[in-house]
Scaffold this motif. Structure first.
Motif, PDB file in Angstrom:
ATOM      1  N   UNK A 138     -11.205   9.125  -2.671  1.00  0.00           N
ATOM      2  CA  UNK A 138     -11.860   8.375  -1.602  1.00  0.00           C
ATOM      3  C   UNK A 138     -12.195   6.957  -2.066  1.00  0.00           C
ATOM      4  N   UNK A 139     -12.681   6.831  -3.286  1.00  0.00           N
ATOM      5  CA  UNK A 139     -13.017   5.501  -3.812  1.00  0.00           C
ATOM      6  C   UNK A 139     -11.773   4.639  -3.945  1.00  0.00           C
ATOM      7  N   UNK A 140     -10.683   5.223  -4.424  1.00  0.00           N
ATOM      8  CA  UNK A 140      -9.432   4.484  -4.584  1.00  0.00           C
ATOM      9  C   UNK A 140      -8.906   3.993  -3.244  1.00  0.00           C
ATOM     10  N   UNK A 141      -9.081   4.799  -2.210  1.00  0.00           N
ATOM     11  CA  UNK A 141      -8.649   4.424  -0.864  1.00  0.00           C
ATOM     12  C   UNK A 141      -9.593   3.400  -0.244  1.00  0.00           C
ATOM     13  N   UNK A 142     -10.888   3.504  -0.537  1.00  0.00           N
ATOM     14  CA  UNK A 142     -11.883   2.651   0.109  1.00  0.00           C
ATOM     15  C   UNK A 142     -11.862   1.222  -0.405  1.00  0.00           C
ATOM     16  N   UNK A 143     -11.675   1.039  -1.702  1.00  0.00           N
ATOM     17  CA  UNK A 143     -11.787  -0.296  -2.297  1.00  0.00           C
ATOM     18  C   UNK A 143     -10.869  -1.316  -1.635  1.00  0.00           C
ATOM     19  N   UNK A 144      -9.568  -1.019  -1.438  1.00  0.00           N
ATOM     20  CA  UNK A 144      -8.713  -2.031  -0.797  1.00  0.00           C
ATOM     21  C   UNK A 144      -9.144  -2.394   0.614  1.00  0.00           C
ATOM     22  N   UNK A 145      -9.767  -1.439   1.324  1.00  0.00           N
ATOM     23  CA  UNK A 145     -10.120  -1.677   2.723  1.00  0.00           C
ATOM     24  C   UNK A 145     -11.525  -2.234   2.902  1.00  0.00           C
ATOM     25  N   UNK A 146     -12.345  -2.070   1.871  1.00  0.00           N
ATOM     26  CA  UNK A 146     -13.708  -2.592   1.942  1.00  0.00           C
ATOM     27  C   UNK A 146     -13.816  -3.963   1.285  1.00  0.00           C
ATOM     28  N   UNK A 147     -13.281  -4.078   0.055  1.00  0.00           N
ATOM     29  CA  UNK A 147     -13.465  -5.318  -0.702  1.00  0.00           C
ATOM     30  C   UNK A 147     -12.180  -5.851  -1.310  1.00  0.00           C
ATOM     31  N   UNK A 148     -11.026  -5.154  -1.045  1.00  0.00           N
ATOM     32  CA  UNK A 148      -9.748  -5.716  -1.479  1.00  0.00           C
ATOM     33  C   UNK A 148      -9.403  -6.910  -0.608  1.00  0.00           C
TER      34      UNK A 148
END
Length: 659
Positions: A138-148
């Motif tokens: 979940x963290x790996x998926x979230x980072x690009x969409x939140x702060x990538x």
């Protein structure tokens, strides 16, 4: 009306308009509230409960989610082995590729750029689902969409940048966010990495380093925050920063956001960082040596990088971290109930013992409160007319802290089995549920995207905003004589009617939900407590004035009272919605428990804004830091932090330094 301290002021109280020492540049970067905010109303003694009502999701959003959810569930259960990720500390390439094919890395990217275009609410639910299977994934998926790079480009990028990069990060390329540096940590305003415009003005030359960049080792693109030497110029009647070639005659070096292609020569990932938990995440320490970034990769305006960073971090705080924490807690819930019912000690199941029933009861209430608060903040973010920065920070604080407490309670109930790893239990044929892994992993979410001890003063700053903005000139030592008299009179004219309003009950909002027999008394308590908090904050400003800048004890209490009031309100409204829409009237059992636990704490913390016992323990801490209690190390071979460095990196002790 006397506001602040007497004319005899301590030297520490210079620059009084700054409340928090050491955060001046972050304060400069902070945007004023630009939309309606429930918490701004709470801190001002005038909460608007209508802002917490959750509207119906548009039919097209619901249809998109109903099509995506079963595909995501199937992929998780058939293609993802969470134990393998923990064991190998890697997410297999096949899993990453499969998630791209599903569109899981493009949930928040609009359809016109190749994404799914899900709302914040459904994006949050997707992360809960993934984190309930593997929080690392979940963290790996979230980072690009939140702060990538996706969110910075959607908010601040050009249309050309969006069309060029968003389809790539939607379907094939992982992205990341590079802000933190070894010497700054949470002090984001003091980054040192520099990006200097070259002589021809065609590229920025980057030199520096970044630490703890999640997804850094596997990212193709990174949102890089670096300092750009620039000059102030007037353009179109506005003052703007303009980068200067080779940094010559720059007025300052200002934080700026850039798109970095990680394949550029000079970018080196020096280390894949290892942590207590979250073993599968890819986290980088990276350096930059004469890295050329094309000038067209500038995101937005020069000098606004810190402001952009603080804005996009709100997405992680409002949605990603609360969702991942909620998913982790939900993952532990059923195994914990199974343990309570199946583990028999002294002829009784654990679930029949009062201590454990109390523990499980608290856990159930916490789970409902986390879901209620997270859902409310996601809904507010979806409406795009509210400023949710305060609510986002509180959601991040509450969900991360409560998840740690929740998981530690679950581990306690598991006893020795809760301390043993899943693989070790599997050898004996025991259920290989890794509660110890969840406990280790949870700490990261307390720290990441704004540690609790950083976010609490941030929230308190917003809570004090009314008074700080209003009394700014009064606190300015340069304002003297008749100007000071006029300033005092201006404050008196404002604060007398304002203060009287804090003793009067506000008009009750219309709508059937606010007339509910259980909703009304809880929201009425929030309204009364909000006015008490506003009065207590005002008293603290009168009594302590600029000394509040270093009084983190009082700052924390302001945040904690506001946090509790938000939790009470969202939990009551969530329980009413559960009863009305799904028939789960038993949700009120949990909402009642939250109210019972929270109500006395609100009263105590509000009271302690004026009178508390912080000073004695603070003095003891100051003495400890100064080395007064050195005898506490007696009985062991004492080692300082420097003694844990490798020998070649240890600094010379004073007596061994060369003369």
């Amino acid at each position: 009306m006397r506001i602040g301290l007497s004319r005899g002021r301590h030297p520490e109280e210079s620059r009084m308009t700054q409340l928090f020492k050491g955060l001046e540049r972050i304060e400069e970067a902070r945007e004023r509230l630009t939309g309606r905010s429930f918490m701004a109303g709470v801190f001002a003694g005038a909460p608007d409960f209508s802002l917490l009502l959750t509207p119906e999701e548009p039919p097209e959003q619901k249809a998109a989610w109903e099509e995506f959810r079963p595909r995501l569930e199937s992929f998780l259960t058939t293609q993802v082995d969470p134990d393998e990720i923990e064991r190998t500390a890697r997410i297999p390439d096949s899993v990453i590729k499969g998630l791209f094919a599903l569109g899981a890395f493009a949930m928040k990217i609009p359809k016109e750029y190749g994404g799914l275009g899900l709302s914040y609410s459904y994006y949050g639910r997707a992360l809960v689902l993934i984190a309930g299977w593997s929080n690392i994934l979940a963290l790996t998926v979230a980072v690009p969409q939140s702060i990538g790079i996706a969110m910075p480009l959607l908010l601040f990028g050009s249309e050309e940048q969006r069309r060029r990069y968003l389809p790539i990060v939607a379907r094939e390329a992982v992205s990341a966010f590079a802000l933190t540096e070894p010497m700054t940590g949470s002090d984001a305003a003091n980054i040192r990495t520099e990006a200097v415009l070259d002589a021809g003005g065609s590229a920025f030359i980057v030199n520096g380093e970044k630490l703890w960049c999640t997804n850094g080792p596997i990212a193709r693109y990174v949102t890089l925050i670096a300092r750009v030497p620039a000059k102030r110029e007037q353009r179109g009647g506005q003052s703007v920063w303009v980068p200067v070639p080779e940094g010559k005659e720059a007025d300052d070096s200002v934080p700026t956001a850039l798109i970095l292609d990680m394949t550029t020569p000079g970018v080196v990932v020096r280390q894949r960082c290892q942590f207590e938990g979250c073993r599968g995440i890819e986290n980088a320490y990276m350096t930059f040596s004469d890295v050329r970034i094309p000038a067209e990769n500038l995101i937005g305006e020069v000098g606004r990088g810190l402001r952009y960073a603080l804005t996009i971090l709100n997405v992680g705080r409002a949605v990603s971290i609360p969702a991942i924490c909620l998913g982790m807690a939900k993952q532990a819930w059923l195994p914990t109930l199974d343990r309570a019912n199946s583990r028999v000690t002294f002829q009784k199941p654990l679930g029949e013992r009062q201590t454990q029933r109390m523990r499980v009861g608290r856990m159930a209430a916490q789970l409902l409160a986390m879901e209620a608060l997270a859902s409310a903040v996601w809904s507010m973010a979806d409406q795009h007319r509210y400023d949710v920065r305060i609510e986002a920070a509180i959601a991040k604080i509450f969900c991360s802290e409560q998840t740690i407490r929740f998981l530690k309670d679950a581990q306690t109930l598991f006893g020795g089995m809760g301390y043993e790893t899943a693989d070790s239990k599997r050898v004996r044929g025991e259920p290989a549920f890794g509660i110890e892994q969840l406990v280790r992993d949870a700490e990261m979410y307390r720290i990441g995207e704004g540690a609790t001890d950083i976010l609490r003063p941030f929230v308190a700053r917003e809570g004090l905003n009314l008074h700080l903005e209003r009394a700014r000139n009064y606190f300015d030592e340069k304002v003297t004589g008749l100007r000071r008299v006029a300033e005092v009179w201006r404050l008196v004219r404002f604060y007398v009617p304002w203060y009287l309003r804090q003793w009067r009950r506000r008009p009750w909002p219309s709508g059937s939900v606010f007339q509910h027999a259980k909703v009304r008394p809880r929201l009425a308590f929030v309204e009364r407590a909000s006015r008490r908090l506003a009065r207590a904050t005002f008293y603290a400003m009168m009594r302590h004035g600029p000394a509040l800048r270093d009084d983190q004890g009082r700052q924390n209490r302001i945040e904690e009272v506001g946090e509790d009031l938000l939790v009470i309100a969202t939990t009551a409204l969530y329980a009413e919605a559960q009863e009305r829409t799904t028939g789960h009237a038993e949700a009120w059992d949990l909402a009642d428990e939250i109210f019972r636990e929270t109500k006395p704490r609100v009263a105590r913390q509000t009271r302690e804004l004026m009178w508390n016992r912080d000073r004695p323990v603070t003095d003891v801490g100051a003495k400890a830091v100064d080395g007064t209690y050195a005898f506490l190390s007696d009985g062991i071979i004492p080692r300082t932090l420097q003694d844990y460095r490798s020998p070649e990196k240890r600094p010379l002790r004073p007596e061994k330094q060369a003369i």
